[in-house]
Design a protein around this motif. Structure first.
Motif, PDB file in Angstrom:
ATOM      1  N   THR A   1       0.713  -1.480  -0.290  1.00 38.91           N
ATOM      2  CA  THR A   1       0.229   0.362  -0.144  1.00 38.91           C
ATOM      3  C   THR A   1       1.530   0.922  -0.326  1.00 38.91           C
ATOM      4  OG1 THR A   1      -1.122  -1.288   1.448  1.00 38.91           O
ATOM      5  CG2 THR A   1      -1.583   1.044   1.402  1.00 38.91           C
ATOM      6  N   ALA A   2       0.512   1.689  -0.390  1.00 42.89           N
ATOM      7  CA  ALA A   2       1.341   3.453  -0.929  1.00 42.89           C
ATOM      8  C   ALA A   2       0.885   4.288  -0.094  1.00 42.89           C
ATOM      9  CB  ALA A   2       0.669   4.099  -2.103  1.00 42.89           C
ATOM     10  N   GLU A   3       2.300   4.770   0.633  1.00 41.92           N
ATOM     11  CA  GLU A   3       2.836   5.992   2.383  1.00 41.92           C
ATOM     12  C   GLU A   3       1.589   6.460   1.720  1.00 41.92           C
ATOM     13  OE1 GLU A   3       5.227   7.143   5.364  1.00 41.92           O
ATOM     14  OE2 GLU A   3       5.633   6.012   3.484  1.00 41.92           O
ATOM     15  N   GLN A   4       0.824   7.039   2.742  1.00 33.82           N
ATOM     16  CA  GLN A   4       0.038   8.721   2.556  1.00 33.82           C
ATOM     17  C   GLN A   4       0.795   9.656   3.024  1.00 33.82           C
ATOM     18  OE1 GLN A   4      -3.019   8.859   1.284  1.00 33.82           O
ATOM     19  NE2 GLN A   4      -3.136   6.780   0.852  1.00 33.82           N
ATOM     20  N   PRO A   5       0.530  10.551   2.689  1.00 34.19           N
ATOM     21  CA  PRO A   5       1.443  11.574   2.447  1.00 34.19           C
ATOM     22  C   PRO A   5       1.161  12.347   3.606  1.00 34.19           C
ATOM     23  CG  PRO A   5       0.414  12.353   0.855  1.00 34.19           C
ATOM     24  CD  PRO A   5      -0.028  10.672   1.175  1.00 34.19           C
ATOM     25  N   LYS A   6       1.969  12.401   5.098  1.00 40.48           N
ATOM     26  CA  LYS A   6       1.709  12.964   6.074  1.00 40.48           C
ATOM     27  C   LYS A   6       0.852  14.786   5.967  1.00 40.48           C
ATOM     28  CE  LYS A   6       3.301  14.910  10.517  1.00 40.48           C
ATOM     29  NZ  LYS A   6       4.827  14.680  11.257  1.00 40.48           N
ATOM     30  N   LEU A   7      -0.290  15.435   6.779  1.00 41.16           N
ATOM     31  CA  LEU A   7      -1.402  15.995   6.465  1.00 41.16           C
ATOM     32  C   LEU A   7      -0.162  16.646   7.459  1.00 41.16           C
ATOM     33  CD1 LEU A   7      -4.603  14.714   5.947  1.00 41.16           C
ATOM     34  CD2 LEU A   7      -2.780  15.448   4.242  1.00 41.16           C
ATOM     35  N   LEU A   8      -0.180  18.365   7.295  1.00 44.06           N
ATOM     36  CA  LEU A   8       0.644  19.259   8.017  1.00 44.06           C
ATOM     37  C   LEU A   8      -0.338  20.108   9.140  1.00 44.06           C
ATOM     38  CD1 LEU A   8       2.762  20.264   6.275  1.00 44.06           C
ATOM     39  CD2 LEU A   8       3.368  18.691   7.620  1.00 44.06           C
ATOM     40  N   ASN A   9      -0.662  20.548  10.183  1.00 42.11           N
ATOM     41  CA  ASN A   9      -1.246  21.722  10.420  1.00 42.11           C
ATOM     42  C   ASN A   9      -0.940  22.661  10.687  1.00 42.11           C
ATOM     43  OD1 ASN A   9       0.613  22.203  12.425  1.00 42.11           O
ATOM     44  ND2 ASN A   9       0.804  20.814  14.024  1.00 42.11           N
ATOM     45  N   ILE A  10      -1.665  23.669  10.626  1.00 41.85           N
ATOM     46  CA  ILE A  10      -1.848  25.104  10.229  1.00 41.85           C
ATOM     47  C   ILE A  10      -0.611  25.888  10.936  1.00 41.85           C
ATOM     48  CG2 ILE A  10      -2.595  25.957  12.241  1.00 41.85           C
ATOM     49  CD1 ILE A  10      -3.319  27.695   8.798  1.00 41.85           C
ATOM     50  N   TYR A  11       0.075  25.036  11.979  1.00 36.86           N
ATOM     51  CA  TYR A  11       1.426  25.634  12.264  1.00 36.86           C
ATOM     52  C   TYR A  11       2.383  25.266  11.635  1.00 36.86           C
ATOM     53  CZ  TYR A  11      -1.187  27.017  16.791  1.00 36.86           C
ATOM     54  OH  TYR A  11      -1.919  27.573  17.743  1.00 36.86           O
ATOM     55  N   GLN A  12       2.815  24.121  11.123  1.00 35.39           N
ATOM     56  CA  GLN A  12       3.388  23.757  10.591  1.00 35.39           C
ATOM     57  C   GLN A  12       3.707  23.896   8.798  1.00 35.39           C
ATOM     58  OE1 GLN A  12       1.922  19.894  10.533  1.00 35.39           O
ATOM     59  NE2 GLN A  12       4.510  19.042  12.662  1.00 35.39           N
ATOM     60  N   LYS A  13       2.459  24.283   8.725  1.00 34.36           N
ATOM     61  CA  LYS A  13       2.048  24.531   6.623  1.00 34.36           C
ATOM     62  C   LYS A  13       2.037  26.599   7.048  1.00 34.36           C
ATOM     63  CE  LYS A  13      -1.600  21.860   5.666  1.00 34.36           C
ATOM     64  NZ  LYS A  13      -2.642  22.277   4.016  1.00 34.36           N
TER      65      LYS A  13
ATOM     66  N   VAL B   1      -7.477  36.203   9.818  1.00 32.26           N
ATOM     67  CA  VAL B   1      -7.337  34.414  10.609  1.00 32.26           C
ATOM     68  C   VAL B   1      -6.415  33.592   9.100  1.00 32.26           C
ATOM     69  CG1 VAL B   1      -9.071  32.596  10.753  1.00 32.26           C
ATOM     70  CG2 VAL B   1      -9.612  35.489  11.165  1.00 32.26           C
ATOM     71  N   TRP B   2      -5.793  32.968   9.943  1.00 30.82           N
ATOM     72  CA  TRP B   2      -5.344  32.004   8.682  1.00 30.82           C
ATOM     73  C   TRP B   2      -5.416  30.503   9.021  1.00 30.82           C
ATOM     74  CZ3 TRP B   2      -0.873  32.625   5.971  1.00 30.82           C
ATOM     75  CH2 TRP B   2       0.123  34.336   6.291  1.00 30.82           C
ATOM     76  N   ILE B   3      -6.116  29.338   7.950  1.00 33.72           N
ATOM     77  CA  ILE B   3      -7.189  28.105   7.787  1.00 33.72           C
ATOM     78  C   ILE B   3      -5.702  27.721   7.377  1.00 33.72           C
ATOM     79  CG2 ILE B   3      -9.305  27.693   7.245  1.00 33.72           C
ATOM     80  CD1 ILE B   3     -10.588  30.978   7.354  1.00 33.72           C
TER      81      ILE B   3
ATOM     82  N   LEU C   1       0.231  24.772  -0.229  1.00 35.96           N
ATOM     83  CA  LEU C   1       0.174  24.087   1.402  1.00 35.96           C
ATOM     84  C   LEU C   1      -1.792  24.023   1.493  1.00 35.96           C
ATOM     85  CD1 LEU C   1       3.435  25.293   3.106  1.00 35.96           C
ATOM     86  CD2 LEU C   1       2.984  22.854   2.189  1.00 35.96           C
ATOM     87  N   GLY C   2      -2.387  25.146   0.961  1.00 36.80           N
ATOM     88  CA  GLY C   2      -3.670  24.917   1.285  1.00 36.80           C
ATOM     89  C   GLY C   2      -3.735  25.472   2.687  1.00 36.80           C
ATOM     90  N   VAL C   3      -3.427  26.642   2.225  1.00 40.59           N
ATOM     91  CA  VAL C   3      -3.708  28.350   3.627  1.00 40.59           C
ATOM     92  C   VAL C   3      -4.150  29.365   2.859  1.00 40.59           C
ATOM     93  CG1 VAL C   3      -2.132  29.075   4.971  1.00 40.59           C
ATOM     94  CG2 VAL C   3      -1.763  27.039   4.527  1.00 40.59           C
ATOM     95  N   LEU C   4      -5.275  29.494   3.561  1.00 42.07           N
ATOM     96  CA  LEU C   4      -5.624  31.263   3.276  1.00 42.07           C
ATOM     97  C   LEU C   4      -5.903  31.970   4.490  1.00 42.07           C
ATOM     98  CD1 LEU C   4      -9.158  28.764   2.894  1.00 42.07           C
ATOM     99  CD2 LEU C   4      -8.050  29.546   1.251  1.00 42.07           C
ATOM    100  N   LEU C   5      -5.514  33.082   3.761  1.00 42.88           N
ATOM    101  CA  LEU C   5      -5.428  34.087   4.399  1.00 42.88           C
ATOM    102  C   LEU C   5      -7.297  34.705   5.006  1.00 42.88           C
ATOM    103  CD1 LEU C   5      -4.026  35.533   7.403  1.00 42.88           C
ATOM    104  CD2 LEU C   5      -2.899  36.601   4.968  1.00 42.88           C
ATOM    105  N   VAL C   6      -7.566  35.324   5.649  1.00 39.56           N
ATOM    106  CA  VAL C   6      -8.828  35.354   6.138  1.00 39.56           C
ATOM    107  C   VAL C   6      -8.743  37.296   6.816  1.00 39.56           C
ATOM    108  CG1 VAL C   6     -11.452  35.380   6.358  1.00 39.56           C
ATOM    109  CG2 VAL C   6      -9.990  33.395   5.450  1.00 39.56           C
TER     110      VAL C   6
END
Length: 233
Positions: free
Chosen positions: A4-16, A98-100, A55-60
């Motif tokens: 099974t292919a290893e799933q990429p680790k999801l980063l939290n907002i702080y890590q991103k 707000v960083w999302i 990285l999929g980060v929004l700044l509102v």
């Protein structure tokens, strides 16, 4: 047995946000210091936003309240050789950024902030307040060095992060925006004992020049701004 292919680790907002900050550091080094100057701010923001998209980060930005007032003063109309009244609108207020994390919208960081802007039109004052507030919020949040910021000279020509002071071997004349800004600063200091003419004379004496502001160079205008906003008494 199929592996099974290893799933990429999801980063939290702080890590991103740490990853975004790393990109900014690299950008500064690659630009040899010029990338973090105010005049290259657009390049810095572009770099940040590219990494945010990746990285999929929004700044509102969220405006919480607003107050506005008018600032009345006079400027010297060099074309008609007379003073004329001028009114600027000043808008200020509280807001938050707000960083999302787009992968998990509940994963977010809220940063209290403030905004302020001054223009001759209230809509432009609000728009410029948001524009410059975002720029400086990002630069401060990611600890981008700002030692060489020169907002007072933002309307003069620049090249490679430096003010382009010369043209055909001669110093360029100060821009209208620079001279209007100096005039506004002088106007705020007018008192019963100090007229605008007296203040201009003292400014010229402090600068060591004996010519009218309309003949000042970019360098002289920048020096005048520095004196008025710093050690000019």
């Amino acid at each position: 047995m199929t592996k099974t292919a290893e799933q990429p680790k999801l980063l939290n907002i702080y890590q991103k946000l740490v990853e975004i900050r790393k990109t900014v550091d690299v950008f500064v080094k690659d630009s040899q210091g010029y990338g973090y100057r105010y005049v290259s701010g657009t390049q810095v923001l572009k770099k940040i936003r590219e990494k945010m998209d990746e990285l999929g980060v929004l700044l509102v930005p969220i405006v919480l309240n607003q107050t506005h007032s008018t600032f009345n003063y006079t400027v010297w109309d060099r074309e008609n050789k007379r003073e004329r009244p001028k009114t600027d609108f000043v808008v200020t207020g509280d807001m938050k950024y707000v960083w999302i994390n787009a992968d998990d919208p509940s994963d977010r960081i809220e940063i209290p902030w403030q905004y302020m802007g001054q223009q001759d039109d209230i809509s432009k004052a609000f728009g410029s307040a948001l524009t410059y507030t975002e720029r400086y919020f990002l630069m401060k949040f990611f600890s981008v060095p700002t030692d060489e910021d020169d907002p007072d000279a933002r309307d003069t020509a620049k090249q490679n992060g430096k003010i382009d002071k010369k043209e055909n071997g001669k110093y360029k004349k100060a821009s209208k925006n620079q001279l209007d800004y100096i005039d506004a600063l002088i106007s705020r200091r007018v008192t019963a004992d100090w007229t605008k003419e007296m203040l201009y004379e003292k400014l010229k004496e402090t600068m060591g020049v004996d010519k009218e502001p309309s003949e000042w160079t970019v360098e002289e205008a920048s020096k005048a701004i520095s004196i008025i906003t710093g050690r000019f008494e």
